[in-house]
Design a protein around this motif. Structure first.
Motif, PDB file in Angstrom:
ATOM      1  N   THR A   1      -3.137 -11.009 -16.032  1.00 36.03           N
ATOM      2  CA  THR A   1      -4.045 -10.001 -16.572  1.00 36.03           C
ATOM      3  C   THR A   1      -4.568 -10.415 -17.935  1.00 36.03           C
ATOM      4  O   THR A   1      -5.762 -10.248 -18.247  1.00 36.03           O
ATOM      5  CB  THR A   1      -3.325  -8.645 -16.678  1.00 36.03           C
ATOM      6  OG1 THR A   1      -2.832  -8.279 -15.384  1.00 36.03           O
ATOM      7  CG2 THR A   1      -4.264  -7.563 -17.174  1.00 36.03           C
ATOM      8  N   THR A   2      -3.709 -10.970 -18.765  1.00 38.07           N
ATOM      9  CA  THR A   2      -4.120 -11.413 -20.090  1.00 38.07           C
ATOM     10  C   THR A   2      -5.139 -12.542 -20.005  1.00 38.07           C
ATOM     11  O   THR A   2      -6.069 -12.619 -20.817  1.00 38.07           O
ATOM     12  CB  THR A   2      -2.886 -11.861 -20.892  1.00 38.07           C
ATOM     13  OG1 THR A   2      -1.981 -10.760 -21.028  1.00 38.07           O
ATOM     14  CG2 THR A   2      -3.282 -12.348 -22.272  1.00 38.07           C
TER      15      THR A   2
ATOM     16  N   ALA B   1      -6.774  -2.945 -18.200  1.00 36.35           N
ATOM     17  CA  ALA B   1      -6.241  -3.836 -17.166  1.00 36.35           C
ATOM     18  C   ALA B   1      -4.724  -3.909 -17.227  1.00 36.35           C
ATOM     19  O   ALA B   1      -4.046  -3.891 -16.191  1.00 36.35           O
ATOM     20  CB  ALA B   1      -6.852  -5.230 -17.308  1.00 36.35           C
ATOM     21  N   LEU B   2      -4.167  -3.990 -18.427  1.00 33.74           N
ATOM     22  CA  LEU B   2      -2.710  -4.026 -18.557  1.00 33.74           C
ATOM     23  C   LEU B   2      -2.090  -2.700 -18.127  1.00 33.74           C
ATOM     24  O   LEU B   2      -0.988  -2.675 -17.562  1.00 33.74           O
ATOM     25  CB  LEU B   2      -2.319  -4.354 -20.000  1.00 33.74           C
ATOM     26  CG  LEU B   2      -2.488  -5.814 -20.425  1.00 33.74           C
ATOM     27  CD1 LEU B   2      -2.300  -5.964 -21.931  1.00 33.74           C
ATOM     28  CD2 LEU B   2      -1.511  -6.711 -19.676  1.00 33.74           C
TER      29      LEU B   2
ATOM     30  N   THR C   1       1.287  -1.053 -23.746  1.00 34.52           N
ATOM     31  CA  THR C   1       1.116  -1.153 -25.193  1.00 34.52           C
ATOM     32  C   THR C   1       1.821  -2.387 -25.745  1.00 34.52           C
ATOM     33  O   THR C   1       1.242  -3.155 -26.533  1.00 34.52           O
ATOM     34  CB  THR C   1       1.649   0.110 -25.881  1.00 34.52           C
ATOM     35  OG1 THR C   1       0.954   1.256 -25.377  1.00 34.52           O
ATOM     36  CG2 THR C   1       1.458   0.032 -27.385  1.00 34.52           C
ATOM     37  N   ALA C   2       3.066  -2.594 -25.345  1.00 35.46           N
ATOM     38  CA  ALA C   2       3.811  -3.765 -25.821  1.00 35.46           C
ATOM     39  C   ALA C   2       3.156  -5.059 -25.351  1.00 35.46           C
ATOM     40  O   ALA C   2       3.029  -6.015 -26.119  1.00 35.46           O
ATOM     41  CB  ALA C   2       5.257  -3.697 -25.337  1.00 35.46           C
ATOM     42  N   ALA C   3       2.732  -5.097 -24.079  1.00 35.15           N
ATOM     43  CA  ALA C   3       2.069  -6.302 -23.574  1.00 35.15           C
ATOM     44  C   ALA C   3       0.779  -6.569 -24.325  1.00 35.15           C
ATOM     45  O   ALA C   3       0.456  -7.727 -24.638  1.00 35.15           O
ATOM     46  CB  ALA C   3       1.790  -6.154 -22.078  1.00 35.15           C
ATOM     47  N   GLY C   4       0.029  -5.515 -24.617  1.00 35.40           N
ATOM     48  CA  GLY C   4      -1.204  -5.687 -25.370  1.00 35.40           C
ATOM     49  C   GLY C   4      -0.957  -6.209 -26.779  1.00 35.40           C
ATOM     50  O   GLY C   4      -1.719  -7.046 -27.288  1.00 35.40           O
TER      51      GLY C   4
ATOM     52  N   ALA D   1      -2.458   5.230 -21.298  1.00 39.51           N
ATOM     53  CA  ALA D   1      -2.123   4.366 -22.435  1.00 39.51           C
ATOM     54  C   ALA D   1      -3.024   3.139 -22.474  1.00 39.51           C
ATOM     55  O   ALA D   1      -3.427   2.682 -23.547  1.00 39.51           O
ATOM     56  CB  ALA D   1      -0.657   3.944 -22.351  1.00 39.51           C
ATOM     57  N   GLY D   2      -3.348   2.593 -21.293  1.00 41.62           N
ATOM     58  CA  GLY D   2      -4.247   1.440 -21.256  1.00 41.62           C
ATOM     59  C   GLY D   2      -5.626   1.774 -21.777  1.00 41.62           C
ATOM     60  O   GLY D   2      -6.225   0.997 -22.534  1.00 41.62           O
TER      61      GLY D   2
END
Length: 406
Positions: free
Chosen positions: A128-129, A139-140, A333-336, A280-281
């Motif tokens: 996704t990133t 997307a995340l 959120t953490a992944a972003g 959240a995304g």
């Protein structure tokens, strides 16, 4: 040149990788509670030991996730995913056939863990990133729904299969289905990056950071505040949620709730997490992600406070929903924040370390809640401990406020 009316291929990659993740997460994190009572009955082991299957898998995942993350940055994902699911499904089939607890543990620790990490959320978030920048938060968030989808889809089907055929046959059928679906999706749909489809100039990835020639060493990753802020919060929330999910069915039974009804609490948890991940995304593309992380921690505090104060069916359902909201807010959120801090080309390596710490805490939390039950025949001391931990991490995250977040 792509016509603007065509659907961006990244959405197909996202859907396929999310389905792969949904299946492996549903078979492990969400389905673990379904096997606690059958394992206790067959092998005459303690509740803490019956909880240990998911812990062993997570221990193996913590050990191999940095290596798998590094591999995702270097090797074709279309090859890694089929290889990973063969390891994962083969292990499930082996467990269904063996009577040795030791053999089950060894199989879960190494081959299943490698397969789980190569097929699950680490791979989905890495893809996704790579494929999204302009709408990366959305997307995340969609990608993170896959973890909740496992609870919504796999748990009800598997619980019925176990009730009808026994836990061994149910596990075997599940392994075959997962392998067939994931291999087909990987070979037919997954692609490593937009350039593989001639989309390197697509508007969706315009403005993304250019690939870096030298990827950070593990010491550089662990030395950054941009790593520790999201990792500490996600590890706390995810680990606590895993303990809650494993506990929902046994605790519900203790309160006099039928097993089938208590299993629906897991689905409620998953549904709330899924809805929150989308919200959240969307918000992550518009507001400071740091505040979303703080909100996620507050939801977990509320969930644990409810479990401590009100031992009832309604409170158990509400706590499951609040825990789902917390996890749904924290995951994208953490992944972003990791993606913003390290870039797409080093995301796999950095996120691999995040998953290592996340799974270590899940091991400790799940083992701890089982130990609390075996010692006191109740869960209140465990819920109080999780409440204290969540509040402490909230305060620590507040004090570690970053100067700038994407």
């Amino acid at each position: 040149m792509q016509a603007s009316s065509k659907i961006y291929y990244g959405w197909y990659v996202l859907a396929a990788s999310a389905m792969c993740e949904l299946l492996v997460m549903g078979a492990t994190a969400y389905a673990a509670g379904l096997f606690v009572l059958p394992l206790q009955a067959e092998f005459h082991i303690s509740r803490a030991d019956a909880n240990s299957s998911i812990l062993i898998l997570y221990l193996g995942g913590a050990l191999v996730s940095p290596l798998v993350g590094k591999a995702l940055d270097r090797f074709p994902i279309r090859l890694l995913v089929p290889a990973g699911v063969l390891l994962f499904s083969g292990t499930l089939a082996f467990i269904a056939a063996t009577d040795s607890l030791l053999a089950m543990a060894v199989a879960l620790l190494i081959p299943a863990a490698i397969g789980f990490m190569a097929t699950g959320p680490l791979t989905t978030s890495t893809l996704t990133t790579r494929w999204f920048h302009r709408r990366r938060g959305l997307a995340l968030g969609i990608a993170a729904i896959a973890t909740s989808g496992g609870g919504l889809l796999v748990v009800p089907l598997l619980s019925r299969a176990i009730a009808a055929y026994g836990w061994r046959a149910g596990l075997f059928y599940e392994a075959i289905a997962i392998a067939a679906i994931v291999i087909a999706l990987a070979l037919l749909v997954l692609r490593d990056k937009p350039a593989d489809m001639g989309l390197e100039g697509h508007p969706e990835i315009q403005g993304g950071a250019a690939p870096i020639a030298i990827r950070p060493r593990w010491t550089e990753i662990l030395g950054r505040r941009t790593f520790w802020i999201p990792t500490l919060a996600l590890a706390t929330i995810s680990g606590t949620c895993q303990a809650v999910v494993v506990t929902l069915v046994p605790y519900g039974v203790q309160l006099g709730i039928p097993v089938t009804t208590a299993a629906l609490f897991i689905s409620a948890f998953a549904l709330c997490a899924a809805v929150t991940k989308i919200a959240a995304g969307l918000l992550a593309d518009r507001i400071n992600q740091y505040f979303l992380l703080l909100a996620a921690l507050l939801f977990m505090v509320a969930a644990q406070l409810l479990l401590c104060l009100v031992p009832s069916q309604g409170a158990l359902l509400a706590a499951g929903c609040l825990s789902g909201i917390s996890l749904g807010c924290a995951l994208p959120t953490a992944a972003g924040m990791i993606a913003a801090g390290f870039g797409a080309s080093a995301f796999g390596a950095a996120m691999g370390w995040t998953y290592a710490f996340t799974q270590l805490l899940a091991i400790i939390a799940t083992r701890f809640i089982g130990f609390v039950y075996d010692s006191s025949h109740g869960y209140m001391a465990g819920f109080a401990t999780f409440l204290t931990l969540s509040a402490a991490v909230f305060l620590a995250t507040l004090l570690m406020a970053p100067r700038k977040t994407a």
